[in-house]
Every structure is written in C-alpha cells, then in structure tokens.
Scaffold this active site. Structure first.
Site, mmCIF file in Angstrom:
data_model
loop_
_atom_site.group_PDB
_atom_site.id
_atom_site.type_symbol
_atom_site.label_atom_id
_atom_site.label_comp_id
_atom_site.label_asym_id
_atom_site.label_seq_id
_atom_site.Cartn_x
_atom_site.Cartn_y
_atom_site.Cartn_z
ATOM 1 N N CYS A 165 0.808 -1.223 0.000
ATOM 2 C CA CYS A 165 0.000 0.000 0.000
ATOM 3 C C CYS A 165 0.839 1.270 0.000
ATOM 4 C CB CYS A 165 -0.993 -0.005 1.159
ATOM 5 S SG CYS A 165 -0.291 0.223 2.803
ATOM 6 N N ASP A 166 2.045 1.242 0.553
ATOM 7 C CA ASP A 166 2.910 2.425 0.554
ATOM 8 C C ASP A 166 3.117 2.952 -0.865
ATOM 9 O OD1 ASP A 166 3.369 0.445 2.538
ATOM 10 O OD2 ASP A 166 5.289 1.305 3.107
ATOM 11 N N ALA A 167 3.155 2.014 -1.818
ATOM 12 C CA ALA A 167 3.429 2.382 -3.207
ATOM 13 C C ALA A 167 2.433 3.400 -3.744
ATOM 14 C CB ALA A 167 3.407 1.130 -4.087
ATOM 15 N N PHE A 227 1.355 6.015 -2.409
ATOM 16 C CA PHE A 227 1.840 7.370 -2.144
ATOM 17 C C PHE A 227 3.023 7.705 -3.033
ATOM 18 C CE2 PHE A 227 4.843 10.246 -0.109
ATOM 19 C CZ PHE A 227 4.052 11.282 0.346
#
Length: 370
Positions: free
Chosen positions: A158-160, A162
C-alpha cells in the site's frame, strides 16, 4: 498500578486534554513548520532510527520528505527551501533512484515536477518522463501476490500508492497526455481491488497481512494507510473534480475519511495498529500527520463537513505539535517498517517530517492562512 504510575497517567491525560482544546492560530502553524523544516535540513544526514548510514538523497525516505518540504517552500517567505531542493535535483541530474519499476524509487519525481512548475526548466522532468514512458511501453507482467518473482515491479504494497501514482498524475497534468493517467488508473485499480478491505474501508499493507490477527484484530498499519490517504489527496490535486477518475479516488477517500474519524484515539493520534489502539497506546506521528493532512485537505476543499471533521484535525494537529522538541525535531516517528511496532520521543525520520509539513500546509489554510 503504583502511585507513581497513576500520577504519570493523570499528568499525561491532563496535558493531552489541554493540548486538544488549544486554539490553532495560522501564524503559530507557520512558526512550527519553519522550526521543523530548519531542524530537518540541519540534520538531513542524521541517524535517528537505527539505520547505519544516511539515506541516499533519492531514496523514498527523502522523497517523502521532499513532498512535504516543497509544500512548505510554497508558504515560506523566501526561496531558500526551493533552492535547497533544487540543489539536490541538480546534483543528481534530475534522475529517479536506481530501480526502474519500483514505486519507492519514483517518489522523488514528485519534487522534480513541483520544481519544474516553479522554474519551467524542462531538464528537471525529462529523465522522469523518459523512464515512465519506458515503463508504459514495457509494463511489468508480474503478479500482485506477495513474494512472487519481481512482485514489487508493480504496486502490490500500500505504501506504493503514495510513492508513484502522484508522479503519473502530475505528468498527466503538466503534459496533457492522457496515457500517463490511463496507466496510473489501471495499476491503482488493480492494487485497490487486491488490498482494500471493503468491510473495514482500509488497506492491508500487503497480501501477507490478510487473514492475520493481532490481539484479535485485523492488522491495518497506521502509516501504511496514511501513505494511501495522503497519496489519494496528492493524486486528486492533479485531476479535474468533474472527471470520472477524480470521482473514483474521491469515493475511496470518503470511505477512508469516515473510518479514520471513527478510530482516532481520544488523545488525538491514530494507533499504529488502527483497529487495536488499546494494544498500541504509544503515539505515532508519521501516520497521524498523513491523516491530519488528508482530513484538513478535505475540509478545505469542501468535501468534508468542518463541524464533523474539524475537531479531529484540531486534536490531531495539537498532539503532533506536542511532540516537536524545542529544537524542532518531530519525535515519535515509527522507524522504517511494514507493520505496527513502537516509537520513541527521541527518534525521528525524514519521512515523518515530510508528513508533518504536508499536514501543516493544509492546517494553515484551514485556520485562515493565505
């Protein structure tokens, strides 16, 4: 609990209660943003969360710092912050970091495009355009399943969301070439279909956390969802609010905002495990900063009701400011990781500063700043 611990708990409660009620003034927001930005620049290569050497200037950690720093630069009274960022870009010839497909290594492109908008120097964005064109015409064929071959060549954590999608959206905006938007939409939807929990309106960090429980609760990492929430804002800022693409992101944003409002802690932060605040009482400022940023933006855009969401922003911002040291260091930033963990008042990280500056940029506007 002994008398000493009872007293400490009471004092913490009293301090928290007072800070939550403190009125926010736009001038004070600017002052604390400047203090935090200046401290971070002075300590840019400091080792504050256990890593053995300074982060590479193009690493995602610093890329996230630059996302917030460029927002602060737009508010500052002089261009010294723009000049600091520009010097970094010039030194590295406006290249992205070394992994061609990896979203983390695209993050710095957000700063490059913002500098291009100010200086109108095409050299600032040409390497990013060239690399993204290559990716479009040679798209990764890998699976989103965790730990499959070359899996992080796509956005399967999920960081991707951003790190890379806002770069694609910005390229679309400044070039008018819809191919950048179309590619981003396709990949973003694939990731969301894979990682978004429709019952909880939150994102798993990656597939490896699906089906696992922590103290009986699903594991939704605070900063991980903060990455997504802030990323949604940074993408929507580039799109026409009447477009179908904007409305797709807005639907996710509203779901997450509603959930975040419900699970904010009484102290004003968000627990490192979002659904397990009783098991993670330690404050954490990076995820909280991203959430404050996203909620304040929504109010400023007229998307979220101020009477409903304003108190959450006020509590969140005040608790963040309470963790800034007199010198300007933002404490309680969880170290690099992928899951709920721990944080300490004397440990920080550059991405936490970037998140804080992003939050401040919207809180400043919310409380009357121009």
């Amino acid at each position: 609990m002994n008398k000493s611990n009872i007293l400490k708990a009471f004092l913490l409660f009293a301090i928290t209660t007072i800070s939550q009620a403190q009125e926010i003034k736009s001038a004070e927001v600017i002052q604390v943003m400047e203090k935090v930005a200046d401290w971070q620049i002075e300590n840019y290569e400091g080792l504050y969360s256990g890593h053995s050497k300074p982060h590479h200037p193009l690493d995602w950690t610093n890329g996230a710092l630059y996302v917030g720093m460029v927002k602060w630069a737009a508010l500052a009274e002089n261009d010294k912050y723009y000049e600091w960022l520009k010097e970094i870009g010039e030194k590295h010839e406006w290249q992205l970091h070394h992994r061609k497909y990896h979203a983390d290594d695209h993050t710095v492109g957000q700063m490059y495009i913002e500098l291009y908008r100010k200086y109108q120097d095409k050299d600032m964005i040409e390497p990013t355009k060239e690399q993204f064109n290559f990716i479009m015409y040679h798209p990764a064929q890998t699976s989103l399943h965790w730990k499959t071959p070359y899996h992080q060549s796509r956005w399967n954590w999920c960081d991707a969301l951003f790190m890379s999608p806002p770069v694609w959206a910005k390229l679309y905006n400044i070039t008018g070439e819809k191919k950048y938007l179309d590619f981003m939409m396709s990949e973003f939807k694939a990731t969301t279909d894979f990682l978004f929990d429709e019952k909880e309106d939150l994102y798993y960090r990656d597939e490896s956390y699906m089906g696992k429980l922590d103290n009986g609760t699903k594991i939704f990492w605070s900063r991980g969802n903060g990455w997504v929430f802030a990323g949604l804002v940074n993408v929507m800022n580039e799109l026409n609010p009447q477009s179908k693409e904007y409305k797709y992101f807005l639907k996710i944003y509203k779901k997450m905002a509603s959930k975040l409002l419900k699970i904010q802690t009484p102290q004003g932060h968000w627990a490192m495990s979002l659904l397990g605040q009783e098991f993670y009482p330690t404050p954490e400022t990076s995820g909280t900063s991203f959430n404050v940023y996203g909620l304040a933006w929504g109010i400023n855009q007229g998307i979220l009701d101020k009477a409903t969401y304003g108190p959450a922003v006020q509590k969140g911002w005040n608790v963040l400011v309470g963790h800034v040291t007199p010198e300007g260091m933002l404490g309680y930033v969880q170290p690099i990781g992928a899951a709920p963990g721990n944080a300490w008042p004397d440990k920080t990280e550059v991405y936490g500063t970037g998140a804080f500056l992003s939050a401040g940029s919207e809180v400043y506007k919310l409380y009357g700043g121009k």
